[in-house]
Design an enzyme around this catalytic site. Structure first.
Site, PDB file in Angstrom:
ATOM      1  CG  HIS A  90     -10.847  -5.668   0.251  1.00 50.22           C
ATOM      2  ND1 HIS A  90     -11.146  -4.316   0.258  1.00 50.22           N
ATOM      3  CD2 HIS A  90      -9.925  -5.834  -0.737  1.00 50.22           C
ATOM      4  CE1 HIS A  90     -10.435  -3.693  -0.667  1.00 50.22           C
ATOM      5  NE2 HIS A  90      -9.694  -4.596  -1.296  1.00 50.22           N
ATOM      6  CG  ASP A  92     -11.142  -2.811   3.980  1.00 47.56           C
ATOM      7  OD1 ASP A  92     -11.149  -3.911   3.376  1.00 47.56           O
ATOM      8  OD2 ASP A  92     -10.111  -2.166   4.183  1.00 47.56           O
ATOM      9  CG  ASP A 123      -9.359  -1.686  -4.197  1.00 46.75           C
ATOM     10  OD1 ASP A 123      -9.344  -2.860  -3.797  1.00 46.75           O
ATOM     11  OD2 ASP A 123      -8.549  -0.815  -3.813  1.00 46.75           O
ATOM     12  CD  GLU A 156      -6.314  -5.105   0.658  1.00 41.44           C
ATOM     13  OE1 GLU A 156      -5.200  -5.289   0.137  1.00 41.44           O
ATOM     14  OE2 GLU A 156      -6.986  -4.070   0.469  1.00 41.44           O
ATOM     15  CD  GLU A 157      -8.026  -0.794   0.014  1.00 41.18           C
ATOM     16  OE1 GLU A 157      -6.790  -0.608   0.040  1.00 41.18           O
ATOM     17  OE2 GLU A 157      -8.655  -1.010  -1.033  1.00 41.18           O
ATOM     18  CG  HIS A 423      -5.911   2.888  -3.392  1.00 41.93           C
ATOM     19  ND1 HIS A 423      -4.816   2.466  -2.667  1.00 41.93           N
ATOM     20  CD2 HIS A 423      -6.758   1.821  -3.403  1.00 41.93           C
ATOM     21  CE1 HIS A 423      -4.992   1.219  -2.256  1.00 41.93           C
ATOM     22  NE2 HIS A 423      -6.170   0.808  -2.703  1.00 41.93           N
TER      23      HIS A 423
END
Length: 451
Positions: A90, A92, A123, A156-157, A423
């Site tokens: 992903h 995003d 990520d 996705e996030e 994150h």
């Protein structure tokens, strides 16, 4: 084609990979368009589509998904009669949080102490680059021996389910014999790991109202019901004395029986302050991979600076609940909603709103694809055997794909090992891990094609 030639080819491609990841990281592709421009996500999607076309992918398309974002699809044909592998990543990313807390700008790839820093490096923009490296290595050494479908998600996030709904509406698009999700990570740098379980997730916003408007705390405090105080009581009810999650009616999953997680290692990985205890009971692996976990993600209330002596009329919070394998996320959502309503004190008015949801996932690790990945990882990581670990995070698409394609084998690998700090501020990727996992994926595709 030898494993040495694959490794040499990947090594030679690393400067190009760094340059491409630098370009991709520069897009502020957070799929929260109240905070970040939609144009940034669209530009990232177009960059990925262009990269796929350069690699010879056909049918490259920007898929407008039901949540208002775009996923990127492409198909790379292999030999006649070859198996089909779906590669997922992903583009995003999470918001950078406090940009001032980063040592270097979050959307500018920066090399420091042997790692590449920037939002999305691990990520999961790095996961897309990993897929490209593996395919390029195979193309340079005899060709890609399987049909490849590439899908790169754009939300996705956010957990808004755009790609899941699109896949359900177009089930023929992502049909594959095996699916490689490039959004997980090794248990530790240098230890090859596949993720065999994922916790599910539900996110809920709770709002509590008690008064028509704020009141002077000196004149009315002590009798007027405080919405912020009520919210604090509700949030506290979600944890036992030891910090374990306590949602009425929600039970633990099955005990974790795979790779263990030493408490001291976990403290170092999580950067727990000296003297602060871990929460919960049982093994660390049980707590983060096999049990429910509630987290208060944010609270709307007056900041300390500028606060007035007032009884608050309204307060709200955003809550995340991780759901262990073996439990249904939809049922967990109902239990959480019921718990919040039941534990709201003083007859306060309470409203709940589900924001996102994803089911937990468990893989079949006895499948031929896992045997092929174990063989590939043993070569890419000399002297190391592939390990099986859980992951506390959620990838809702996994269950959608498992339901749509029950015969497909699903493997989860990736770059999000503990040092990556996904994150959080100062997210980074180990270029050595990117290189080794790209080699592993290339060797996996070759081995799996011949199986």
């Amino acid at each position: 084609m030898s494993s040495n030639s694959v490794a040499e080819t990947v090594a030679s491609l690393m400067p190009r990979a760094k340059a491409e990841l630098t370009e991709l990281v520069a897009f502020r592709s957070v799929a929260d368009f109240d905070q970040f421009p939609r144009s940034e996500s669209e530009a990232a999607a177009n960059w990925i589509a262009a990269a796929l076309r350069v690699e010879g992918f056909q049918d490259v398309a920007l898929l407008d998904t039901p949540d208002g974002t775009q996923s990127v699809y492409g198909f790379l044909p292999g030999p006649a009669g070859a198996k089909t592998v779906l590669l997922y990543a992903h583009y995003d990313v999470q918001p950078p949080l406090d940009e001032a807390g980063w040592d270097t700008p979050p959307f500018e790839l920066t090399e420091r102490d042997g790692r590449w820093y920037g939002r999305g490096t691990a990520d999961c923009k790095g996961g897309f680059i990993m897929h490209l490296l593996a395919l390029r290595a195979l193309k340079a050494d005899g060709g890609v021996p399987v049909n490849v479908k590439m899908i790169v998600e754009g939300s996705e996030e956010q957990g808004t389910g755009g790609l899941e709904r699109y896949a359900e509406q177009h089930p023929e698009l992502l049909v594959a014999d095996t699916i490689v999700i490039g959004d997980a990570g090794n248990f530790r740098v240098g230890l090859p790991t596949v993720t065999s379980t994922l916790r599910g997730m539900t996110m809920m916003r709770v709002t509590i109202d008690t008064l028509a408007g704020n009141l002077h705390s000196g004149q009315f405090g002590g009798a007027a019901p405080d919405a912020l105080g009520a919210l604090i009581r509700v949030l506290d009810s979600l944890r036992a004395e030891d910090g374990s999650t306590t949602v009425d009616g929600l039970t633990d999953g099955e005990p974790w029986d795979g790779l263990g997680y030493d408490e001291e290692e976990f403290r170092r990985d999580a950067k727990v302050l000296d003297g602060v205890e871990l929460i919960g009971s049982g093994t660390v692996a049980d707590r983060i991979w096999a049990r429910p976990a509630v987290t208060v993600l944010g609270i709307d209330c007056p900041p300390v600076v500028g606060a007035t002596p007032s009884v608050q009329a309204s307060a709200r919070a955003l809550i995340s609940l991780r759901v262990p394998p073996g439990r249904d996320a939809a049922e967990a959502t109902k239990l959480l909603q019921s718990h919040l309503e039941t534990h709201t004190p003083w007859g306060a008015r309470v409203r709940t709103e589900q924001i996102g949801q994803g089911q937990p996932f468990s893989a079949d690790t006895t499948s031929p694809a896992y045997a092929a990945m174990a063989e590939a990882m043993a070569v890419a990581y000399p002297g190391q055997e592939m390990q099986y670990a859980g992951q506390g995070g959620s990838i809702p698409l996994c269950n959608t794909l498992a339901a749509l394609y029950p015969r497909a084998e699903i493997l989860l690998i990736g770059l999000s090992e503990p040092e990556a700090q996904i994150h959080a501020v100062n997210e980074s990727v180990s270029p050595e891990e990117l290189e080794r996992l790209s080699v592993a994926e290339a060797l996996f595709l070759r081995t799996y094609a011949a199986s």
